[in-house]
Design a protein around this motif. Structure first.
Motif, PDB file in Angstrom:
ATOM      1  N   ARG A  99       1.397  -6.848   2.140  1.00  0.00           N
ATOM      2  CA  ARG A  99       1.414  -6.520   0.714  1.00  0.00           C
ATOM      3  C   ARG A  99       2.560  -5.562   0.421  1.00  0.00           C
ATOM      4  O   ARG A  99       3.082  -4.912   1.320  1.00  0.00           O
ATOM      5  CB  ARG A  99       0.083  -5.858   0.328  1.00  0.00           C
ATOM      6  CG  ARG A  99      -1.136  -6.711   0.573  1.00  0.00           C
ATOM      7  CD  ARG A  99      -2.418  -5.908   0.373  1.00  0.00           C
ATOM      8  NE  ARG A  99      -2.495  -4.782   1.296  1.00  0.00           N
ATOM      9  CZ  ARG A  99      -2.576  -3.512   0.922  1.00  0.00           C
ATOM     10  NH1 ARG A  99      -2.582  -3.180  -0.362  1.00  0.00           N
ATOM     11  NH2 ARG A  99      -2.639  -2.545   1.835  1.00  0.00           N
ATOM     12  N   ALA A 134       2.645  -2.520   2.890  1.00  0.00           N
ATOM     13  CA  ALA A 134       1.545  -1.549   2.892  1.00  0.00           C
ATOM     14  C   ALA A 134       0.733  -1.641   4.183  1.00  0.00           C
ATOM     15  O   ALA A 134       0.940  -2.529   5.020  1.00  0.00           O
ATOM     16  CB  ALA A 134       0.651  -1.793   1.684  1.00  0.00           C
ATOM     17  N   THR A 135      -0.221  -0.749   4.327  1.00  0.00           N
ATOM     18  CA  THR A 135      -1.072  -0.731   5.512  1.00  0.00           C
ATOM     19  C   THR A 135      -1.818  -2.051   5.679  1.00  0.00           C
ATOM     20  O   THR A 135      -2.151  -2.747   4.699  1.00  0.00           O
ATOM     21  CB  THR A 135      -2.091   0.422   5.432  1.00  0.00           C
ATOM     22  OG1 THR A 135      -2.898   0.413   6.623  1.00  0.00           O
ATOM     23  CG2 THR A 135      -2.989   0.301   4.217  1.00  0.00           C
ATOM     24  N   HIS A 162      -7.563  -5.188   4.752  1.00  0.00           N
ATOM     25  CA  HIS A 162      -6.251  -5.844   4.761  1.00  0.00           C
ATOM     26  C   HIS A 162      -5.871  -6.362   6.142  1.00  0.00           C
ATOM     27  O   HIS A 162      -4.799  -6.945   6.298  1.00  0.00           O
ATOM     28  CB  HIS A 162      -5.195  -4.880   4.245  1.00  0.00           C
ATOM     29  CG  HIS A 162      -5.519  -4.318   2.899  1.00  0.00           C
ATOM     30  ND1 HIS A 162      -5.606  -5.102   1.772  1.00  0.00           N
ATOM     31  CD2 HIS A 162      -5.829  -3.049   2.502  1.00  0.00           C
ATOM     32  CE1 HIS A 162      -5.936  -4.355   0.731  1.00  0.00           C
ATOM     33  NE2 HIS A 162      -6.079  -3.107   1.145  1.00  0.00           N
ATOM     34  N   ALA A 167       4.845  -2.415  -0.281  1.00  0.00           N
ATOM     35  CA  ALA A 167       4.716  -1.016   0.133  1.00  0.00           C
ATOM     36  C   ALA A 167       4.451  -0.145  -1.090  1.00  0.00           C
ATOM     37  O   ALA A 167       4.927  -0.434  -2.191  1.00  0.00           O
ATOM     38  CB  ALA A 167       5.987  -0.556   0.834  1.00  0.00           C
ATOM     39  N   PRO A 168       3.699   0.938  -0.927  1.00  0.00           N
ATOM     40  CA  PRO A 168       3.466   1.851  -2.052  1.00  0.00           C
ATOM     41  C   PRO A 168       4.730   2.635  -2.397  1.00  0.00           C
ATOM     42  O   PRO A 168       5.611   2.832  -1.559  1.00  0.00           O
ATOM     43  CB  PRO A 168       2.367   2.773  -1.526  1.00  0.00           C
ATOM     44  CG  PRO A 168       2.525   2.741  -0.039  1.00  0.00           C
ATOM     45  CD  PRO A 168       3.003   1.367   0.296  1.00  0.00           C
ATOM     46  N   THR A 169       4.807   3.098  -3.622  1.00  0.00           N
ATOM     47  CA  THR A 169       5.922   3.933  -4.058  1.00  0.00           C
ATOM     48  C   THR A 169       5.631   5.399  -3.738  1.00  0.00           C
ATOM     49  O   THR A 169       4.498   5.769  -3.415  1.00  0.00           O
ATOM     50  CB  THR A 169       6.155   3.775  -5.565  1.00  0.00           C
ATOM     51  OG1 THR A 169       4.969   4.178  -6.269  1.00  0.00           O
ATOM     52  CG2 THR A 169       6.476   2.321  -5.909  1.00  0.00           C
ATOM     53  N   TRP A 170       6.649   6.226  -3.820  1.00  0.00           N
ATOM     54  CA  TRP A 170       6.476   7.670  -3.663  1.00  0.00           C
ATOM     55  C   TRP A 170       7.393   8.376  -4.668  1.00  0.00           C
ATOM     56  O   TRP A 170       8.345   7.781  -5.190  1.00  0.00           O
ATOM     57  CB  TRP A 170       6.794   8.105  -2.233  1.00  0.00           C
ATOM     58  CG  TRP A 170       8.202   7.820  -1.792  1.00  0.00           C
ATOM     59  CD1 TRP A 170       9.317   8.572  -2.009  1.00  0.00           C
ATOM     60  CD2 TRP A 170       8.649   6.663  -1.064  1.00  0.00           C
ATOM     61  NE1 TRP A 170      10.419   7.977  -1.479  1.00  0.00           N
ATOM     62  CE2 TRP A 170      10.048   6.811  -0.885  1.00  0.00           C
ATOM     63  CE3 TRP A 170       8.008   5.530  -0.550  1.00  0.00           C
ATOM     64  CZ2 TRP A 170      10.815   5.844  -0.208  1.00  0.00           C
ATOM     65  CZ3 TRP A 170       8.760   4.595   0.113  1.00  0.00           C
ATOM     66  CH2 TRP A 170      10.142   4.749   0.284  1.00  0.00           C
ATOM     67  N   THR A 226      11.006   1.451  -3.660  1.00  0.00           N
ATOM     68  CA  THR A 226       9.795   2.267  -3.644  1.00  0.00           C
ATOM     69  C   THR A 226      10.065   3.767  -3.765  1.00  0.00           C
ATOM     70  O   THR A 226       9.122   4.550  -3.830  1.00  0.00           O
ATOM     71  CB  THR A 226       9.012   2.002  -2.349  1.00  0.00           C
ATOM     72  OG1 THR A 226       9.924   2.016  -1.236  1.00  0.00           O
ATOM     73  CG2 THR A 226       8.305   0.651  -2.409  1.00  0.00           C
ATOM     74  N   ASP A 235      -1.118   1.023   9.927  1.00  0.00           N
ATOM     75  CA  ASP A 235      -0.131   1.251   8.872  1.00  0.00           C
ATOM     76  C   ASP A 235       1.236   1.279   9.548  1.00  0.00           C
ATOM     77  O   ASP A 235       1.865   2.337   9.697  1.00  0.00           O
ATOM     78  CB  ASP A 235      -0.415   2.572   8.154  1.00  0.00           C
ATOM     79  CG  ASP A 235       0.447   2.754   6.914  1.00  0.00           C
ATOM     80  OD1 ASP A 235       1.197   1.809   6.556  1.00  0.00           O
ATOM     81  OD2 ASP A 235       0.378   3.838   6.305  1.00  0.00           O
TER      82      ASP A 235
END
Length: 566
Positions: free
Chosen positions: A99, A87-88, A93, A101-104, A64, A134
């Protein structure tokens, strides 16, 4: 399933060390931990303190994004804190599987622990963590960011009655084991109603006719993250040990039994963990689960109705405070003879995450066949360094628990007054649990090829009880020694404690490395053998001891099969 009458407690006035299923563990860890990693404390040498603040390893790249870590109080060890593995879980959710994790973009500073999952905080916790939904993050301690290093990986799941706990707790500080060559990972996962609520609507929307094991699904997601990413921290994805204590140990064993976790780990450490599937105390202890999805759904529906919610939209709209109101409820439909009732929110036999009962898993051999290290503590599960039972209560317990075998039990554990009753209650509880764990190892050996190493922890940490009633070799008293992190807890540690931590953590490092705790220079720890009723004493001594006297072992071997199977 065993559902004895619920109108009694056998040791009135003396709470069991394992009845609380890790609530004492959270207390042990948290009340002892006004210190944080990086703060000099007992157990750090002058060389350690002088080495603190050295340049950390890294940065590292995960799926990520890129991460920078921070130096620890132990020279050469870097920690990456608050790394998202999913993810949160907030809003829509909530009560769904984790789910990705989001990328950065850019370099993320992993220098602060992530939020803990929402939970009630007991009054003795002086430094509660920041909490939010989260919360699916983890922490990694390592001495290298070289993927070719391929260090053994030690993944820790906290206990806490399946009702709380957090991966940032200093009791689980991984720098000590990392300094010894492991890559250590501690994982946040959902607990209480947010982790284990079951209602028909959730089952219907799941796509697999199950609900209620979201905390276990979080753990599986974390292990998948480890498989994909741990090499960036110098870890070997083919040598992953999962470990935990109390509810964390129950999690470990649930994953050993879980088809969804197959291939994600290669050894298992369950502290205060495995008991024979006929042991009636399972009903109340950490390894308890809800045996009926339908009953669990009805309990969850009643819980939601108490909060004015009947639809999933209404349930997901509840505030965290509303969800956590009275979140430490017991399941009054189930109880055990000694340890009372389990928490309401705990894993459920859903046919998907927990596909089979413990007994069926062992009998069929459909569990994950990996080396297992498991055992019990001297002063837990009803045994106490300060027993408070009476002769009348002891005899009453014998009648209720052993029925037609009660007279034989009392002849093996005779008592004439309250003092002797307390001593014999302790002796019988300790004997019974050692035999029970050996029976689990015997059942395991019928189908598995991997060894089991059983133990009995006997060392009492120094200093006054930091939580009322937590004395002796209490529930969770081994953890600082396992992690070799005496520096993380403010106790008057002695040279003997440091020697014990050296030996105990050496066993753990060897087990994580080779699947066998033995190595040159350590007292030999023989694996369990079918129908050989002995175990390894750890702590005050390092030696093989019998589970119980011959007649007592025979008694428990005949008693347990008369009980229903978990």
């Amino acid at each position: 399933m065993v559902t004895p009458p619920n109108d009694r407690r056998p040791t009135e006035g003396a709470p069991s060390r394992r009845t609380v299923l890790g609530a004492t563990l959270v207390a042990t860890a948290s009340a002892a931990t006004v210190l944080r990693l990086g703060t000099p404390a007992h157990g750090l040498t002058a060389a350690d303190e002088a080495g603190a603040g050295r340049t950390p390893v890294g940065p590292v790249g995960v799926e990520t994004g890129r991460l920078s870590g921070t130096a620890t109080a132990l020279p050469g060890v870097t920690v990456f804190r608050g790394v998202p593995y999913a993810a949160t879980t907030a809003g829509e959710h909530r009560w769904r599987p984790p789910r990705p994790a989001p990328t950065w973009s850019g370099l993320r500073a992993a220098d602060t622990f992530g939020d803990a999952c929402p939970q009630g905080i007991p009054p003795w916790v002086t430094s509660p963590p920041t909490m939010s939904e989260d919360c699916l993050n983890l922490n990694v301690w390592t001495t290298t960011a070289e993927p070719r290093s391929r260090r053994p990986v030690f993944v820790w799941f906290y206990g806490g009655r399946f009702n709380g706990g957090f991966a940032s707790d200093p009791a689980f500080d991984g720098a000590g084991l990392a300094r010894r060559g492991l890559v250590v990972v501690t994982v946040n996962y959902r607990t209480g109603p947010l982790g284990f609520l079951t209602v028909p609507q959730l089952t219907a929307e799941s796509g697999n006719d199950s609900s209620g094991n979201y905390g276990l699904l979080d753990q599986i997601a974390a292990l998948r993250w480890v498989q994909r990413n741990i090499s960036a921290f110098g870890g070997d994805p083919d040598r992953v040990t999962i470990a935990g204590q109390s509810a964390g140990a129950a999690s470990v064993l649930d994953l050993v039994y879980a088809p969804l976790a197959r291939g994600l780990f290669h050894r298992a450490v369950a502290e205060s963990g495995a008991l024979g599937p006929h042991d009636p105390e399972i009903a109340a202890l950490a390894s308890s689960y809800r045996p009926s999805l339908i009953v669990a759904e009805a309990q969850g529906t009643a819980w939601a109705a108490q909060r004015g919610a009947t639809t999933l939209a209404e349930m997901r709209a509840l505030t965290v405070a509303q969800v956590l109101t009275d979140d430490n409820q017991n399941d009054s439909s189930v109880s055990s003879p000694v340890n009372g009732s389990p928490p309401l929110f705990r894993p459920v036999l859903d046919g998907y995450v927990l596909a089979r009962s413990y007994g069926d898993s062992l009998e069929s051999g459909l569990h994950n066949d990996v080396p297992v290290l498991t055992g019990n503590n001297k002063d837990e599960s009803g045994a106490s360094s300060t027993p408070a039972t009476t002769l009348a209560a002891f005899r009453d317990l014998a009648a209720r628990k052993y029925g037609s075998m009660a007279e034989e039990f009392l002849s093996l554990y005779p008592a004439a007054d309250d003092t002797e009753a307390g001593e014999q209650a302790n002796a019988s509880i300790r004997d019974g649990f050692r035999v029970s764990t050996s029976l689990w190892a015997t059942a395991w050996a019928r189908r598995a090829k991997s060894p089991v190493f059983t133990y009995f922890w006997t060392h009492a940490p120094p200093g006054a009880a930091q939580i009322p009633g937590m004395t002796g070799a209490y529930h969770g008293s081994e953890m600082n020694y396992v992690f070799d992190n005496l520096y993380a807890t403010d106790r008057p540690w002695t040279a003997e404690d440091r020697r014990i931590a050296e030996t105990m953590s050496s066993y753990i490092v060897s087990f994580a490395t080779h699947g066998d705790p033995n190595r040159a220079g350590l007292p030999h720890w023989a694996p369990a053998r079918p129908d050989q009723f002995s175990t390894m004493e750890l702590g005050d001594h390092w030696r093989r001891i019998p589970d119980a006297g011959a007649g007592k072992t025979d008694f428990f071997r005949r008693y347990y099969p008369t009980q229903p199977t978990w």
